[in-house]
Design an enzyme around this catalytic site. Structure first.
Site, PDB file in Angstrom:
ATOM      1  N   ARG A 128       0.791  -1.237   0.000  1.00 40.56           N
ATOM      2  CA  ARG A 128       0.000   0.000   0.000  1.00 40.56           C
ATOM      3  C   ARG A 128       0.823   1.286   0.000  1.00 40.56           C
ATOM      4  NH1 ARG A 128      -3.633   1.290   3.656  1.00 40.56           N
ATOM      5  NH2 ARG A 128      -5.282   1.769   2.192  1.00 40.56           N
ATOM      6  N   ASP A 129       2.147   1.198  -0.135  1.00 40.01           N
ATOM      7  CA  ASP A 129       2.919   2.445  -0.219  1.00 40.01           C
ATOM      8  C   ASP A 129       4.153   2.251  -1.092  1.00 40.01           C
ATOM      9  OD1 ASP A 129       3.382   5.116   0.239  1.00 40.01           O
ATOM     10  OD2 ASP A 129       4.326   4.813   2.204  1.00 40.01           O
ATOM     11  N   CYS A 130       3.924   1.622  -2.242  1.00 36.32           N
ATOM     12  CA  CYS A 130       5.037   1.398  -3.152  1.00 36.32           C
ATOM     13  C   CYS A 130       5.379   2.732  -3.823  1.00 36.32           C
ATOM     14  CB  CYS A 130       4.601   0.343  -4.184  1.00 36.32           C
ATOM     15  SG  CYS A 130       5.908  -0.114  -5.283  1.00 36.32           S
TER      16      CYS A 130
END
Ligand SMILES: Nc1ncnc2c1ncn2[C@@H]1O[C@H](COP(=O)(O)OP(=O)(O)OP(=O)(O)O)[C@@H](O)[C@H]1O
Length: 295
Positions: A128-130
């Site tokens: 969820r935070d690439c």
């Protein structure tokens, strides 16, 4: 190091800092081995930090930073996540120093990220935070995914947090964490590697959200043989994206071979290793056993 106190570890130097935490290279007093230790910003405990440790600890992958232990010092004592210390620098630094990468290098980064995501998804975890700041590139051009600070169990309810420039439409809407969302963010990173800029620009959040949700995918800016990857990865609807990270990786590898030949990855990694700002290797590990800190 100011205010840094993790029992059993001695700080050497800061490796990086973000909105949620500070990561320090530290020596484990018991055996002299070096690790990266992340403490919540401000030094105190932070809701979700234990969950970050749990989710990271669930993932086993050569392309995801290895979890070592979670140190919890109780209600008032703070917490720390101990991880493998990864050498190299962030993809963000690489892109800032050199702008767009050659396509083979962009593909090599993309492939590494997709391998990391595939392993995380197999463990039931969505990252969820690439984004480039969470991808480390070492001096041989290998990539490692870090920072599970906003990760979630696949299918679990999730808050609408992340990094706006890379967030898929459904994450803006606060929908449950999913592998398809990670594929979108990974493709946004791939796009930035290919072009030197993010797919959608602007700092005004409602406008950025509208672009992620409605603007046409800017695939024409990517080299022609790779446009279909960008189109599919940045599809607005999750069900229009590739089925999973492993099949997307296979598609990317096939496109890379067709367009850039059999040795595309070797060329890509060599280009990454030669990039300016490259090579911030960690000091070589010392032989086993405790060692004194150099003055
Ligand atoms: N295991 C590691 N080895 C080496 N450097 C690391 C490691 N983990 C993190 N870093 C460095 O520390 C920086 C901050 O780490 P991290 O992204 O986990 O913090 P954060 O506060 O959650 O960041 P963000 O604001 O991006 O969410 C990274 O960008 C990277 O430069």
């Amino acid at each position: 190091m100011d205010g840094w106190d993790v029992p059993g570890y001695t700080a050497l130097r800061e490796l990086g800092a973000g909105a949620f935490g500070r990561v320090v290279l530290a020596v484990r007093d018991a055996d002299g081995r070096r690790f990266a230790v992340k403490c919540p910003a401000g030094g105190g405990p932070r809701a979700g930090f234990a969950e970050e440790a749990r989710l990271l600890g669930a993932v086993r992958s050569r392309h995801v930073v290895r979890f070592v232990e979670y140190v919890d010092r109780g209600v008032d004592g703070g917490a720390a996540i101990v991880m493998e210390a990864v050498s190299g620098r962030t993809l963000k630094e690489v892109l800032a120093a050199q702008g767009a990468l050659r396509p083979e290098a962009a593909l090599s980064v993309f492939r590494g990220i997709l391998r990391a995501l595939s392993d995380a998804h197999r463990a039931g975890v969505a990252h969820r935070d690439c984004k480039p700041g969470n991808v480390l590139v070492d001096e041989r051009g290998a990539v490692t995914l870090v920072d599970f600070g906003v990760a979630g169990r696949i299918g679990a309810d999730a808050a609408s947090i992340g990094t706006p420039a890379y967030m898929p439409p459904e994450q803006w809407q606060g929908l449950p964490a999913s592998p398809a969302g990670d594929l979108y963010a990974a493709t946004a990173v791939f796009f930035e590697c290919l072009t030197g800029h993010r797919p959608y620009r602007g700092d005004y959040l409602p406008n950025l959200a509208a672009q992620h949700m409605h603007a046409p995918v800017p695939d024409a800016e990517a080299p022609e043989p790779l446009r279909h990857l960008v189109r599919r990865g940045l599809a607005k609807r999750p069900e229009e994206r590739p089925a999973d990270a492993a099949s997307f990786r296979a598609d990317a590898e096939a496109a890379a071979r067709r367009a850039y030949g059999r040795f595309w990855e070797r060329k890509g990694r060599a280009a990454l290793a030669d990039a300016p700002a490259c090579g911030r290797p960690l000091p070589r590990p010392l032989p086993d056993g405790p060692w004194a800190l150099a003055a």
